[in-house]
Write an enzyme that holds these catalytic residues in place. Sequence first.
Site, PDB file in Angstrom:
ATOM      1  N   GLU A   1     -11.044 -99.948 -27.809  1.00 14.27           N
ATOM      2  CA  GLU A   1     -10.877-101.037 -28.763  1.00 14.27           C
ATOM      3  C   GLU A   1      -9.436-101.526 -28.678  1.00 14.27           C
ATOM      4  O   GLU A   1      -8.522-100.739 -28.476  1.00 14.27           O
ATOM      5  CB  GLU A   1     -11.163-100.550 -30.194  1.00 14.27           C
ATOM      6  CG  GLU A   1     -12.624-100.263 -30.421  1.00 14.27           C
ATOM      7  CD  GLU A   1     -12.912 -99.812 -31.845  1.00 14.27           C
ATOM      8  OE1 GLU A   1     -12.085-100.057 -32.732  1.00 14.27           O
ATOM      9  OE2 GLU A   1     -13.979 -99.204 -32.048  1.00 14.27           O
TER      10      GLU A   1
ATOM     11  N   CYS B   1     -15.035 -93.143 -31.784  1.00 20.22           N
ATOM     12  CA  CYS B   1     -15.488 -92.454 -30.567  1.00 20.22           C
ATOM     13  C   CYS B   1     -15.094 -90.978 -30.507  1.00 20.22           C
ATOM     14  O   CYS B   1     -15.967 -90.110 -30.494  1.00 20.22           O
ATOM     15  CB  CYS B   1     -14.958 -93.177 -29.341  1.00 20.22           C
ATOM     16  SG  CYS B   1     -15.422 -94.905 -29.343  1.00 20.22           S
TER      17      CYS B   1
ATOM     18  N   LYS C   1      -5.756 -97.196 -34.968  1.00 20.64           N
ATOM     19  CA  LYS C   1      -4.764 -97.566 -33.947  1.00 20.64           C
ATOM     20  C   LYS C   1      -4.527 -99.067 -34.083  1.00 20.64           C
ATOM     21  O   LYS C   1      -5.267 -99.742 -34.813  1.00 20.64           O
ATOM     22  CB  LYS C   1      -5.245 -97.190 -32.552  1.00 20.64           C
ATOM     23  CG  LYS C   1      -6.463 -97.967 -32.091  1.00 20.64           C
ATOM     24  CD  LYS C   1      -6.751 -97.635 -30.651  1.00 20.64           C
ATOM     25  CE  LYS C   1      -7.790 -98.573 -30.092  1.00 20.64           C
ATOM     26  NZ  LYS C   1      -8.010 -98.368 -28.676  1.00 20.64           N
TER      27      LYS C   1
HETATM   28  C1  UGA Z   1     -11.674 -94.121 -26.718  1.00 21.62           C
HETATM   29  C2  UGA Z   1     -11.395 -93.930 -25.215  1.00 21.62           C
HETATM   30  O1  UGA Z   1     -10.001 -94.066 -24.965  1.00 21.62           O
HETATM   31  C3  UGA Z   1     -12.173 -94.966 -24.386  1.00 21.62           C
HETATM   32  O2  UGA Z   1     -11.985 -94.704 -22.994  1.00 21.62           O
HETATM   33  C4  UGA Z   1     -13.651 -94.841 -24.721  1.00 21.62           C
HETATM   34  O3  UGA Z   1     -14.421 -95.817 -24.018  1.00 21.62           O
HETATM   35  C5  UGA Z   1     -13.844 -95.048 -26.216  1.00 21.62           C
HETATM   36  O4  UGA Z   1     -13.089 -94.051 -26.932  1.00 21.62           O
HETATM   37  C6  UGA Z   1     -15.320 -94.903 -26.502  1.00 21.62           C
HETATM   38  O5  UGA Z   1     -15.881 -93.822 -26.269  1.00 21.62           O
HETATM   39  O6  UGA Z   1     -15.972 -95.914 -26.823  1.00 21.62           O
HETATM   40  P1  UGA Z   1     -10.780 -95.811 -28.620  1.00 21.62           P
HETATM   41  O7  UGA Z   1     -11.476 -94.921 -29.582  1.00 21.62           O
HETATM   42  O8  UGA Z   1     -10.988 -97.287 -28.714  1.00 21.62           O
HETATM   43  O9  UGA Z   1     -11.176 -95.409 -27.097  1.00 21.62           O
HETATM   44  O10 UGA Z   1      -9.222 -95.581 -28.796  1.00 21.62           O
HETATM   45  P2  UGA Z   1      -8.037 -94.789 -28.054  1.00 21.62           P
HETATM   46  O11 UGA Z   1      -7.049 -95.774 -27.598  1.00 21.62           O
HETATM   47  O12 UGA Z   1      -8.554 -93.854 -27.052  1.00 21.62           O
HETATM   48  O13 UGA Z   1      -7.420 -93.980 -29.292  1.00 21.62           O
HETATM   49  C7  UGA Z   1      -8.167 -93.010 -30.014  1.00 21.62           C
HETATM   50  C8  UGA Z   1      -7.283 -92.304 -31.005  1.00 21.62           C
HETATM   51  O14 UGA Z   1      -6.375 -91.428 -30.344  1.00 21.62           O
HETATM   52  C9  UGA Z   1      -6.424 -93.221 -31.871  1.00 21.62           C
HETATM   53  O15 UGA Z   1      -6.453 -92.752 -33.207  1.00 21.62           O
HETATM   54  C10 UGA Z   1      -5.044 -93.097 -31.273  1.00 21.62           C
HETATM   55  O16 UGA Z   1      -4.002 -93.348 -32.180  1.00 21.62           O
HETATM   56  C11 UGA Z   1      -5.060 -91.653 -30.831  1.00 21.62           C
HETATM   57  N1  UGA Z   1      -4.098 -91.356 -29.758  1.00 21.62           N
HETATM   58  C12 UGA Z   1      -4.263 -91.871 -28.511  1.00 21.62           C
HETATM   59  C13 UGA Z   1      -3.009 -90.524 -30.017  1.00 21.62           C
HETATM   60  O17 UGA Z   1      -2.824 -90.027 -31.151  1.00 21.62           O
HETATM   61  N2  UGA Z   1      -2.135 -90.238 -29.005  1.00 21.62           N
HETATM   62  C14 UGA Z   1      -2.280 -90.737 -27.762  1.00 21.62           C
HETATM   63  O18 UGA Z   1      -1.451 -90.419 -26.877  1.00 21.62           O
HETATM   64  C15 UGA Z   1      -3.370 -91.574 -27.497  1.00 21.62           C
END
Ligand code: UGA
Length: 448
Positions: free
Chosen positions: A161, A270, A331
């Site tokens: 997203e 997710c 996020k």
């Molecule tokens: C995630 C995956 O990254 C995608 O590849 C996948 O397609 C998607 O789930 C899904 O299954 O549909 P998303 O949930 O949109 O995507 O968001 P992310 O950018 O992955 O972040 C997820 C969470 O992890 C957020 O709360 C973010 O703040 C946190 N995060 C991410 C961290 O705390 N640290 C990081 O280094 C990266």
Amino acid sequence: MRITMVGTGYVGLVSGACFSDFGHEVICVDKDPSKIALLENGVMPIFEPGLEQLVARNVQAGRLSFTTDIAAGVTNAEAVFIGVGTPTRRGDGHADLSYVFAAAQEIAAALEAQSVGASDLLLVTKSTVPVGTGDEVERIVRQAAPNRVIRVASNPEFLREGAAIEDFKRPDRVVCGTDDGIARGMLSQVYRPLSLNQSAPVLFTGRRTAELIKYAANAFLATKISFINEIADLCEATGADVQEVSRGIGLDNRIGRKFLHAGPGYGGSCFPKDTLALLKTAEDYQSPLRIVEAVVAVNDSRKRAMGRKVIAAMGGEARGKVVTILGLTFKPNTDDMRDSPAIAIIQALQDAGATIRACDPEGMQQAAKMLTDVAFVEDPYEAVTDADVVVIVTEWDAYRALDLSRMAKTMRTLLMVDLRNVYAMDEVNSAGLTYVGIGKRDSALSTH
Ligand code: UGA
């Protein structure tokens, strides 16, 4: 190719719009008439940068249309993708597959009702579905459409997203799960624009393997996050700096730099749901995933612990204090509040007696449905007036370059808790505020 996408959530709508941008003829189907009405008027039911323009462009070119009528939607399709939701089933953590199975049933019934001699169909699950779901989908369509040839494949989606269009059009890889040669050929056609400019390898696997790749990928990414979050706690206890640790390990190509940002814990629609569903699969097959169990437990406890961290920064007392929260969504660049750490953090602070004010560029409407007794304020400067602490929960661009001196003039207590390590301690200190970050040398205020 003539493609029909069933479901217009994040995955369905973005994939459908991107397929049409590849040059395919796409019909997006959704049962919800209000969503389809919005889309027909060019209004997006979700907030996703660039989506509105992408949809408008392809609607205008005559390649993208919307309908609530699944039978009409699949009549001339060569390939139908199922992109409906697979939320957590109430009570047990399993993925709720009822929408996927209902869609399969309706698609097959519509095809069966068509004239004899109609062509074969490729049916693809794009929704995140537990390993073995394709087998059940195949059983359902065989039963509902015994006179039609329907090939069932898995094509999980990896878009994020907030960066969904870029992720879809420039993915690291595309995974297609099927052993059927004709289905493989058709999926190659669908993704031809990506393989033409060699921007992404298309990986062909068995169907069960493709289904598991999706969960293993999300669980691994969640593992990186919980890992670095625990290292951040250790940094605070030992006087190390987690951003430097993260850089120091991430420069090793075998580890990689991405997904090593310490923060308040992962949220969204997710990771929390998919890690739980994967654990259920592991339980069903009596093949434990102890690492993923720990990842989930670490993340669950971290969110409220962040509330305690803010209280500790305020000297251990929250009663009578005004806390300003900057960022509510899980996020930036989304309006999605599902499983956002902000919810648990705010509740922990309210339980301890704090008064909450909150800002978010896109999420306040959704947040208002989930939170009580929160004052939502558009302007961050207005929100910090007379506040005892400003807490950065989501790293929106709008909160990355705040005029800290201006804030300092109106705050009651000059304190910032930065749960995303957006600011450098020196710059915050020089504006007159005390700074507490995550996993930082001088931020060893206990979270425990
Ligand atoms: C995630 C995956 O990254 C995608 O590849 C996948 O397609 C998607 O789930 C899904 O299954 O549909 P998303 O949930 O949109 O995507 O968001 P992310 O950018 O992955 O972040 C997820 C969470 O992890 C957020 O709360 C973010 O703040 C946190 N995060 C991410 C961290 O705390 N640290 C990081 O280094 C990266």
